[in-house]
Design an enzyme around this catalytic site. Structure first.
Site, PDB file in Angstrom:
ATOM      1  N   CYS A 140       0.828  -1.207   0.000  1.00  6.24           N
ATOM      2  CA  CYS A 140       0.000   0.000   0.000  1.00  6.24           C
ATOM      3  C   CYS A 140       0.861   1.255   0.000  1.00  6.24           C
ATOM      4  O   CYS A 140       0.606   2.203  -0.761  1.00  6.24           O
ATOM      5  CB  CYS A 140      -0.945  -0.009   1.199  1.00  6.24           C
ATOM      6  SG  CYS A 140      -0.123  -0.191   2.803  1.00  6.24           S
ATOM      7  N   ASN A 141       1.888   1.307   0.852  1.00  7.35           N
ATOM      8  CA  ASN A 141       2.733   2.498   0.922  1.00  7.35           C
ATOM      9  C   ASN A 141       3.565   2.675  -0.343  1.00  7.35           C
ATOM     10  O   ASN A 141       3.731   3.801  -0.838  1.00  7.35           O
ATOM     11  CB  ASN A 141       3.655   2.416   2.136  1.00  7.35           C
ATOM     12  CG  ASN A 141       2.946   2.806   3.417  1.00  7.35           C
ATOM     13  OD1 ASN A 141       2.290   3.835   3.482  1.00  7.35           O
ATOM     14  ND2 ASN A 141       3.064   1.981   4.441  1.00  7.35           N
ATOM     15  N   HIS A 219      -2.318   5.613   6.468  1.00  8.41           N
ATOM     16  CA  HIS A 219      -0.935   6.056   6.568  1.00  8.41           C
ATOM     17  C   HIS A 219      -0.850   7.491   6.044  1.00  8.41           C
ATOM     18  O   HIS A 219      -1.630   7.891   5.171  1.00  8.41           O
ATOM     19  CB  HIS A 219      -0.010   5.197   5.697  1.00  8.41           C
ATOM     20  CG  HIS A 219      -0.022   3.742   6.029  1.00  8.41           C
ATOM     21  ND1 HIS A 219       0.290   3.245   7.273  1.00  8.41           N
ATOM     22  CD2 HIS A 219      -0.277   2.653   5.257  1.00  8.41           C
ATOM     23  CE1 HIS A 219       0.233   1.924   7.263  1.00  8.41           C
ATOM     24  NE2 HIS A 219      -0.121   1.538   6.046  1.00  8.41           N
TER      25      HIS A 219
END
Length: 335
Positions: A140-141, A219
């Site tokens: 995801c990051n 995040h």
């Protein structure tokens, strides 16, 4: 004829993948797997998704009154490709099973790049997975960093980049890892995210650090980029406004935190309240001299989901043009 997709692991990513695939008109879910008779297994039944389980788990599902369609290996017989959403440490064994069954497999960013030798991002390297038996959709990051950095590098050349990742401590449904009352630095410097970006963009000079904080929502990245060619703040903002799967928001309109972003996703009627786009604050973006500064937010539960759909199309040779695939995926998912 639709591509038949099996999903190994019906958890945070697996169930979202199932929803997204069944929104497409050129692929379908032929089965999902669970190892334990949990509420997610019941939900799969309620949604009419064929449920497959390990041989040794079949009795526990029957005792719980949860209907199963067969074993995991039975699912392989029905699938052209499996999206592997299993926990870490078992991917190597499953890769062998997929190979033995003669089917393709997509793995998640929690696995090492070396597992497949190919990592995937739709806009940056779609064709690298073309026809491949195995590929890996980055985390995801990493997806978040590539979505915003790739177009900047393409048009303004990145000399170097540095990102600090302010990480959620757990997903909203995960009570075993929280709550926590602490801010915890990731002491391995740099973190794995920079090398992971380089698995897609090997030429980019990027370093990353990370801090874990007591939130479950999203995040947040703070990013500093040294540009190779001249650009203004307006140039960068205009570029991102044209970039698929990047969403510009403004603190002036009331979106000042991850909480408002998640509320926006719910207001948009997204399944499970998901935000598939990488969210960038327009009024938190600024170019000073040759340096670009910006903030972006990443919804860890969902931003990789459209990438998985596009990876299926590339691996199964369904659509050669990445932009056409992305447009098709995004239209079906309401992005």
């Amino acid at each position: 004829m639709k591509v038949r997709v099996g999903i190994n692991g019906y958890g945070t990513i697996g169930k979202r993948t199932a929803t997204a695939i069944n929104m497409q008109d050129d692929m379908e879910v032929v089965g999902v797997t669970k190892t334990k008779p949990t509420y997610e297994a019941v939900a799969a039944n309620d949604l009419g998704l064929p449920l497959y389980v390990p041989d040794e788990s079949a009795d526990s599902f029957k005792k719980a009154g949860i209907k199963i369609a067969g074993t995991i290996k039975d699912m392989y017989k029905k699938a052209d490709i499996v999206v592997d959403c299993t926990p870490g440490s078992v991917a190597e064994a499953y890769k062998k099973e997929y190979a033995d069954a003669g089917i393709k497999g997509i793995f998640q960013g929690g696995e090492d790049h070396s597992l497949t030798g190919i990592s995937f991002n739709a806009s940056a390297n779609y064709k690298e997975s073309w026809g491949a038996q195995f590929s890996r959709v980055v985390s995801c990051n990493t997806t978040g960093l590539i979505r915003t950095l790739y177009p900047v590098d393409k048009y303004f050349k990145i000399q170097s980049a540095f990102a600090t990742l302010i990480r959620r401590s757990a997903d909203p449904s995960d009570s075993k890892n929280g709550p926590i009352n602490a801010v915890e630095p990731v002491l391995k410097i740099p973190t794995h995210h920079g090398p992971d970006v380089q698995s897609i963009m090997p030429w980019i000079n990027i370093q990353t650090m990370a801090v874990k904080v007591p939130t479950t929502l999203m995040h947040l990245h703070t990013v500093t980029v040294k540009l190779g060619t001249e650009a203004t703040t307006e140039d960068i903002v205009a570029l991102w406004k044209k970039t698929p799967r990047v969403k510009l928001v403004s603190g002036k309109s009331g979106i000042k935190s991850s909480a408002q972003i998640m509320e926006l996703a719910r207001d948009l009627g997204r399944p499970r309240g998901d935000m598939y786009e990488i969210v960038v604050w327009e009024d938190g973006t600024k170019v000073v001299g040759d340096t670009l500064y910006f903030y972006q937010a990443v919804h860890q539960e969902s931003d990789v989901i459209p990438e998985i759909v596009d990876c299926i199309r590339s691996m199964c040779r369904m659509e050669e043009d990445p932009l056409v695939s992305m447009e098709k995926t995004d239209k079906a998912m309401g992005i």
